[in-house]
Each structure stands twice: as C-alpha cells, then as structure tokens.
Design an enzyme around this catalytic site. Structure first.
Site, PDB file in Angstrom:
ATOM      1  N   HIS A   1      52.115 -23.384 -13.197  1.00 40.65           N
ATOM      2  CA  HIS A   1      53.456 -24.108 -12.692  1.00 40.65           C
ATOM      3  C   HIS A   1      53.135 -25.429 -11.954  1.00 40.65           C
ATOM      4  CE1 HIS A   1      57.283 -23.569  -9.865  1.00 40.65           C
ATOM      5  NE2 HIS A   1      56.340 -24.469  -9.011  1.00 40.65           N
ATOM      6  N   GLU A   2      51.985 -25.520 -11.276  1.00 40.17           N
ATOM      7  CA  GLU A   2      51.779 -26.717 -10.581  1.00 40.17           C
ATOM      8  C   GLU A   2      51.487 -27.940 -11.459  1.00 40.17           C
ATOM      9  OE1 GLU A   2      52.488 -27.261  -7.540  1.00 40.17           O
ATOM     10  OE2 GLU A   2      52.711 -25.095  -6.975  1.00 40.17           O
TER      11      GLU A   2
ATOM     12  N   HIS B   1      54.635 -29.750 -12.309  1.00 40.69           N
ATOM     13  CA  HIS B   1      55.038 -30.800 -11.384  1.00 40.69           C
ATOM     14  C   HIS B   1      54.322 -31.886 -11.691  1.00 40.69           C
ATOM     15  CE1 HIS B   1      57.684 -28.117  -8.977  1.00 40.69           C
ATOM     16  NE2 HIS B   1      56.848 -27.397  -8.419  1.00 40.69           N
TER      17      HIS B   1
ATOM     18  N   HIS C   1      61.713 -28.094 -10.189  1.00 40.44           N
ATOM     19  CA  HIS C   1      61.959 -26.505 -10.300  1.00 40.44           C
ATOM     20  C   HIS C   1      63.167 -26.274 -11.213  1.00 40.44           C
ATOM     21  CE1 HIS C   1      59.467 -25.997  -6.347  1.00 40.44           C
ATOM     22  NE2 HIS C   1      58.803 -25.541  -7.298  1.00 40.44           N
TER      23      HIS C   1
END
Lengths: 201, 136
Positions: free
Chosen positions: A128-129, A132, A138
């Site tokens: 997930h990170e 980013h 998101h």
C-alpha cells in the site's frame, strides 16, 4: 484510484529507483525481504525498477520504522491507529509505526486470525505505502491495495485492476506485464471493527 | 516487534495491542447535529488529520456537533460507501476506529478517492434499436 494533487510522479530520468532501510532499525534480512516482495509486485506492472541500496541518505526511497514524533510532523500514535505513511514523489520517505506487532511471514502467518492479536501483516502495508511513494492516492474500491484500510485478518498483497490502471496511468505499462490482475469483487465485504469481526488497518 | 506469525506474539503484548487509540470514539455512537458531547473535539481533530476538515480551519475545535463535523461525516460516509446520514451511527464509527494508513483521503477539501474512475461509453449502432452502454 486517485492521485495526489498535481499528479506528481517520478520523472523520466529516474525510473531505476533505489531503496534503503533506516540503519538505526537494524532490520533483519527476513524483514527486508518483505519489502523486496512488495516492490516486485509494483515493478511487474510498470517500467520502473527497484534496487536495494545500503546508502540510506542518498537512496530514492527511504524506509524506516519510527515511533511518536519522528521529524516529519506526522507523529505515530502507538499500537494500532495510524500504522504507516508515505510521501508523494519524488520525496521517497516511507515510514512505519514501530510500535505495531508486525507479521513478516509471506503467507500471512499461522492461520490464526490476526484480528485476535491486533497484529498487522507487514507486506500488505508495504504494498500500500509503495503505491503512495509512486504517486497513487487512496481509492474507494474496497478490494484495492490503495483502499485506506485493510482487514488484519487477511493478507492483502495482490494488486487489483484499479491499482494497476492507476499506476500505469502515471508510468505506462511494463512491456513484460501480461495483464493479469485481481479484479475487484462484486460483493463487497463490510468490515465492522474488532470484537470478533474483521479489524482493518 | 516483528513476528513470523501471530502466535509468536508474547501474551502481554497481545493484550496491549487490543487497545486502539481511537476506540473512545465509539462513545459518540448516536450523536448527531445539534448535540454537544464532551470530547467531540477529538473526533474533529481526527477528521482534520485525514482531510475531511480543511487544513485552513484554525483547529480550536469545540465539542459541538456543528456543520463542520456534519460535512466531514457525510464526506467520510461517501468515501467509504456507507449510508450518508451525517450522523455518527454504529457502522460509521466502527469504520472510523479501524487502524489505517496515515495519508489523508481528502486534499484541499476535495475528496480524491473517486477521481480516477473512468467512464467508458460504447455504442452499438446496428440494424436494430440503438444500444448504448455506459460502464462506470
């Protein structure tokens, strides 16, 4: 999928990125390998490469575990709550809360529900990170990697078509990518918190 | 700590881990616009952190369930595909307390969580009636 304002991304001149770990964390090879697996997942779909470096300060992506206030104005809050954060490109900072109980096994552990112990599957957070770090914000698609929360009782590491579409919008497709992703499911699982129900990060 | 699986976590740490820093928000279940509840300002700080209350807001929050909080709750409910009630119902608060990524969902007051959804339009103009499909 979504992007940060202005759709920042790594420039054309920086497509072979390096990543390194905060030396003060003294992470084991087992923990570092979790991040390697996470980078591979993104590298399979876009024409960027991720190579581990031993030089933390000059790496493109800098990964560290910290607690409380750690210098970026985004303090961690102890067990659970906020688990990790990362910054948009080309910042490269990727921070995790060292006070969490992180599960490092590739398969999600021993089959025991992580929600019972409030343990967090590290690779799921890492994937997930990294999204980013690459420029994704998101997503409202519940099964996507970039959904802000994730059930702790389940290992969630596979990119969905929503994630792939988003990151390929920024960088194009990896020529070797065969187009196989996990489509979002039509029946969405609603998480209801702890007390026996799914707990999400 | 790092553990190969959840069974490897020491029992005392397991107990500590059950205390989510946001669990106190569950006490606000049932709150709605017009109410004033002790500690509600902390929930406003939470929503500000994740972008649901603009950064431009001074941050000296009161315990009033005002329009600022109502708007934040509604935007949160939309992003997480909950029933948009503007109230702190059970389902909404159970989402709020879930541990999560620290990156904001909303930037400059505008939610970006739906921004990348593409719309595909396909028209089939054959001999029969025109068929028009839209996929979102």
């Amino acid at each position: 999928y979504s992007f940060f304002p202005g759709q920042p991304r790594w420039p054309e001149s920086r497509r072979d990125l390096t990543y390194a770990f905060e030396p003060r964390n003294a992470l084991t090879d087992e923990v570092k390998s979790v991040f390697e697996r996470a980078f591979v997942r993104w590298g399979e779909v876009i024409p960027l490469t991720f190579t581990r470096s031993e030089t933390f300060s000059t790496s493109d992506i800098r990964i560290g575990f910290y607690s409380g206030e750690h210098g970026d104005g985004e303090p961690f809050d102890g067990v659970m709550g906020t688990l990790a954060h990362a910054f948009s490109p080309p910042n490269g900072n990727f921070h995790l809360d060292e006070e969490e109980n992180w599960i490092v096994s590739g398969d999600g552990g021993d089959g025991r529900s992580l929600s019972e112990t409030s343990a967090i599957h590290l690779e799921s957070v890492a994937v997930h990170e990294i999204g980013h770090v690459l420029g994704l914000g998101h997503s409202s698609v519940q099964d996507s990697i970039m959904y802000p929360t994730i059930t702790t009782g389940r290992r969630k590491v596979d990119l969905t078509s929503d994630d792939v579409e988003g990151v390929q919008y920024l960088y194009g497709a990896n020529p070797n990518f065969n187009g196989s992703t996990t489509p979002p499911t039509s029946t969405q699982q609603r998480d209801t918190g702890d007390s026996g129900a799914a707990c999400r990060l | 700590g790092f553990y190969p699986n959840s069974s490897a976590i020491p029992p005392d740490l397991r107990r500590n881990a059950t205390g989510n820093v946001w669990n106190s928000f569950l006490n606000f279940t049932g709150c709605h616009a017009g109410m004033k509840v002790d500690g509600l300002y902390k929930l406003k700080q939470y929503f500000k952190h994740f972008g649901y209350i603009p950064e431009t807001h001074a941050g000296n929050f009161t315990d009033d369930f005002d329009d600022i909080l109502k708007n934040a709750v509604e935007m949160y409910q939309r992003n997480f595909q909950l029933n948009v009630t503007g109230e702190l119902d059970d389902l909404t608060l159970n989402h709020v307390v879930i541990p999560r990524c620290g990156v904001a969902d909303v930037v400059n007051g505008t939610s970006t969580m739906h921004s990348g959804r593409r719309t595909y339009e396909v028209s089939f103009a054959g001999r029969g009636p025109r068929f028009h499909a839209v996929k979102r």
